[in-house]
Design a protein around this motif. Structure first.
Motif, PDB file in Angstrom:
ATOM      1  N   THR A  65       3.497  47.933  44.390  1.00 12.04           N
ATOM      2  CA  THR A  65       2.621  47.240  45.335  1.00 12.04           C
ATOM      3  C   THR A  65       1.264  46.903  44.741  1.00 12.04           C
ATOM      4  OG1 THR A  65       1.846  49.362  46.164  1.00 12.04           O
ATOM      5  CG2 THR A  65       3.667  48.312  47.349  1.00 12.04           C
ATOM      6  N   VAL A  99      -6.737  51.835  48.473  1.00  6.84           N
ATOM      7  CA  VAL A  99      -6.652  52.274  49.860  1.00  6.84           C
ATOM      8  C   VAL A  99      -7.328  53.628  49.960  1.00  6.84           C
ATOM      9  CG1 VAL A  99      -5.142  52.906  51.758  1.00  6.84           C
ATOM     10  CG2 VAL A  99      -4.503  51.070  50.228  1.00  6.84           C
ATOM     11  N   LEU A 117       0.116  57.171  52.895  1.00  7.53           N
ATOM     12  CA  LEU A 117       0.017  56.433  51.639  1.00  7.53           C
ATOM     13  C   LEU A 117       1.384  56.250  51.007  1.00  7.53           C
ATOM     14  CD1 LEU A 117      -3.235  57.997  50.189  1.00  7.53           C
ATOM     15  CD2 LEU A 117      -2.907  55.716  51.139  1.00  7.53           C
ATOM     16  N   SER A 118       2.187  57.280  51.111  1.00 12.92           N
ATOM     17  CA  SER A 118       3.540  57.196  50.584  1.00 12.92           C
ATOM     18  C   SER A 118       4.330  56.137  51.352  1.00 12.92           C
ATOM     19  CB  SER A 118       4.196  58.564  50.702  1.00 12.92           C
ATOM     20  OG  SER A 118       5.597  58.436  50.662  1.00 12.92           O
ATOM     21  N   ASP A 119       4.181  56.130  52.661  1.00  3.20           N
ATOM     22  CA  ASP A 119       4.857  55.125  53.485  1.00  3.20           C
ATOM     23  C   ASP A 119       4.435  53.717  53.080  1.00  3.20           C
ATOM     24  OD1 ASP A 119       5.791  57.301  54.790  1.00  3.20           O
ATOM     25  OD2 ASP A 119       4.623  57.029  56.610  1.00  3.20           O
ATOM     26  N   SER A 120       3.203  53.611  52.620  1.00  3.44           N
ATOM     27  CA  SER A 120       2.692  52.290  52.257  1.00  3.44           C
ATOM     28  C   SER A 120       3.027  51.921  50.821  1.00  3.44           C
ATOM     29  CB  SER A 120       1.181  52.245  52.451  1.00  3.44           C
ATOM     30  OG  SER A 120       0.846  52.705  53.736  1.00  3.44           O
ATOM     31  N   HIS A 121       3.791  52.762  50.181  1.00  3.33           N
ATOM     32  CA  HIS A 121       4.210  52.476  48.816  1.00  3.33           C
ATOM     33  C   HIS A 121       3.061  52.271  47.857  1.00  3.33           C
ATOM     34  CE1 HIS A 121       7.865  51.523  51.051  1.00  3.33           C
ATOM     35  NE2 HIS A 121       8.523  51.662  49.924  1.00  3.33           N
ATOM     36  N   VAL A 122       2.024  53.093  47.922  1.00  9.05           N
ATOM     37  CA  VAL A 122       1.006  52.975  46.892  1.00  9.05           C
ATOM     38  C   VAL A 122       1.658  53.361  45.573  1.00  9.05           C
ATOM     39  CG1 VAL A 122      -0.902  53.475  48.453  1.00  9.05           C
ATOM     40  CG2 VAL A 122       0.184  55.343  47.210  1.00  9.05           C
TER      41      VAL A 122
END
Lengths: 347, 347
Positions: A65, A99, A117-122
DNA sequence: TTGTACGCGTTATCAA
DNA sequence: TTGATAACGCGTACAA
């Protein structure tokens, strides 16, 4: 984000080619396998329509990402903004977004944000949060998720981290106070649940020992947090004892400010009756009244190095050093630390 | 982020249902149309596997990312961290992530970041960047993209904004100085490319006029930025004139600090020979040497309101006020502003 | 050199 | 009440 986004399909239509060709033109390594004239048409169309690839779709497809997550224990601690700025600059220069999550030193919030943050694929994580439970890190290690600890150490050799040399920093502070004639030196330590807190206290202890001074238990007060308020409370406990120290080492600058307040409240003259040394050298520490004598931590550099290291990790570049310990430097401003007035009874 | 992510398909398999059913169970409004026993199976499986929906895929599908973008002119300006913290807290409490961009007061960076944020499908934008060219905002308006201006005004009634009452704030500062007997009052203004800069200068001018004082051109020096360095340079120009003011109003606290430095360098005693008033009341302004007399701006509240307003806008909730102008408050700390020593020749 | 087909992980709609 | 299907926008094998 325009009313209706321009997609790769729009560009393809405009250039009379297939979407995959557009993708190839825009992402293709080198000028490989695409007719210059086709390429020109596509580029022109993309430009004309103002096409910008959706990072969402891109991320879904690429499993990347180009986003960095950052856990900050407390953004209102003046030590962090320069670090954040450095990370942001370094990241953006290499195409990464930042982020930010402010954990407020609550481990529950930390856990939550980590999920988010993990859910957002950082793509990776910068962790400048103090109380990060090792359990949290264990999960990241297990998943081989890229992360770098900032302003925070680690016992595990495998972890990447960028931190100041806490031991040497404290040694510098101790050296200064001893040189000024102090013998009865106290410590307002940081929370011992943090490596920063532990390393600085240990560092102080070791440095004192090397000067043949013993850090007695009653000369140590542990602050609940790295804030001025917590520091104030801890300092009060330390300074109200029957035989208070003539000088104190503080775990960070905010704690030093709290200590200053406590001293004033107890009518102790600083530095005549009590010397204070901070740690961190937050911006404008020199403009305080009085200017703070403190140990400088290279905030900007920590940010740059941490971000660089993380991006290298993410992009699979070789990492020369997994653990960067940056030099500190004593900044003597003279007004919070002065020669000891009288020979103390100790030592 | 585990080695291989648990997807909705894994959960579906584990619960022996179709993925769409999993989705329904997990997102479905109310307990509608799903057998309690099926629901239980799905919930159990999801929990057991530690399933977390991908925000990427979700965003792609929903056209919503639950992410807020924030443009900050300079994160190392101490006024901003409390605002950012408030935004972060408020946002996370409502399920939104915060993506931060530090524009460093460069309009090119602003434009770039705006693109980047748009590419990332942020749901809305908080703009606390000073130099935002109106052209930039025009684009957002045209696209009806949700955004809220923070610490910054706007001429356009349609724009949403949360800002301090700059005019009243300056009036409070002027009132204080006039009361102290000052007649020759100067201004170190902020960049006139920013509404903050303009409104505060205009506010000062108007307030002075209401006290029958005219703000002559030679009593105004415009700073190139809101930083201490820029403020220092601007103040130097102002204070070196043949007939310098006995007091100065500064466009923000950092400029006030620069002014203080300039005064010292010119051997002007503050406040005996020169009174200084800041604007903003940055954290620890009271601990400075000398403590800064300044106009307080409610930083935390600005952040909370701006975030709340933006989320309301995004979620289609009704917006009561499109423009929030928050009360300022003069904080008299006595040590940077004192009575005028002598009757001045002017007025 | 370019087009076809598929999948990334979700959710909305429609059919069963 | 649940399953099947399509689509969000993009990139990449593979086929043409």
């Amino acid at each position: 984000m325009p009313e209706s986004r321009v997609t790769i399909i729009d560009v393809a239509r405009a250039a009379s080619v297939h979407p995959s060709t557009v993708s190839r033109v825009l992402n293709g390594r080198a000028e490989l396998s695409v007719l210059p004239e086709t390429r020109a048409r596509v580029v022109a169309a993309a430009k004309r329509l103002g096409y910008r690839p959706s990072q969402l779709a891109r991320g879904l497809r690429l499993h990347r990402t180009f986003t960095l997550g950052m856990l900050i224990s407390n953004i209102t601690n003046p030590l962090f903004p320069p670090i954040i700025k450095a990370v942001d600059d370094t990241g953006h220069a290499r195409g990464y977004n930042l982020v930010l999550c402010n954990t407020e030193d609550k481990s529950e919030r930390e856990a939550t944000y980590l999920q988010v943050l993990s859910d957002s694929h950082v793509d990776g994580l910068l962790i400048a949060s103090s109380f990060t439970a090792d359990a949290t890190l264990a999960g990241l290690r297990r998943d081989r998720f890229p992360f770098v600890l900032v302003n925070r150490g680690t016992r595990r050799g495998e972890d990447l981290c960028v931190q100041p040399d806490n031991a040497r920093g404290m040694a510098q502070a101790v050296g200064h106070l001893v040189e000024l004639g102090h013998r009865r030196i106290g410590v307002v330590a940081g929370p011992q649940t943090t490596t920063t807190g532990v390393e600085r206290l240990d560092g102080a202890r070791a440095a004192l020992r090397s000067h043949r001074l013993r850090l007695e238990d009653e000369l140590v007060s542990v602050s609940e947090g790295f804030s001025d308020d917590a520091g104030y409370r801890a300092a009060r406990r330390l300074l109200r004892t029957s035989e208070p120290p003539t000088a104190v080492l503080c775990a960070n600058d905010l704690i030093a400010l709290g200590t200053l307040r406590a001293a004033r409240e107890l009518d102790l003259d600083v530095p005549a009756e009590l010397s204070i040394v901070g740690f961190g050298d937050i911006p404008r520490a020199d403009l305080l009244g009085p200017p703070l004598t403190t140990v400088h931590v290279p905030q900007h550099e920590m940010g740059v190095r941490a971000a660089t290291m993380l991006i290298a990790l993410i992009e699979g570049e070789p990492i020369e050093r997994r653990r960067e310990v940056l030099e500190t430097q004593l900044v003597v401003r003279g007004s919070t630390a002065a020669p000891a007035q009288v020979a103390t009874k100790t030592a």
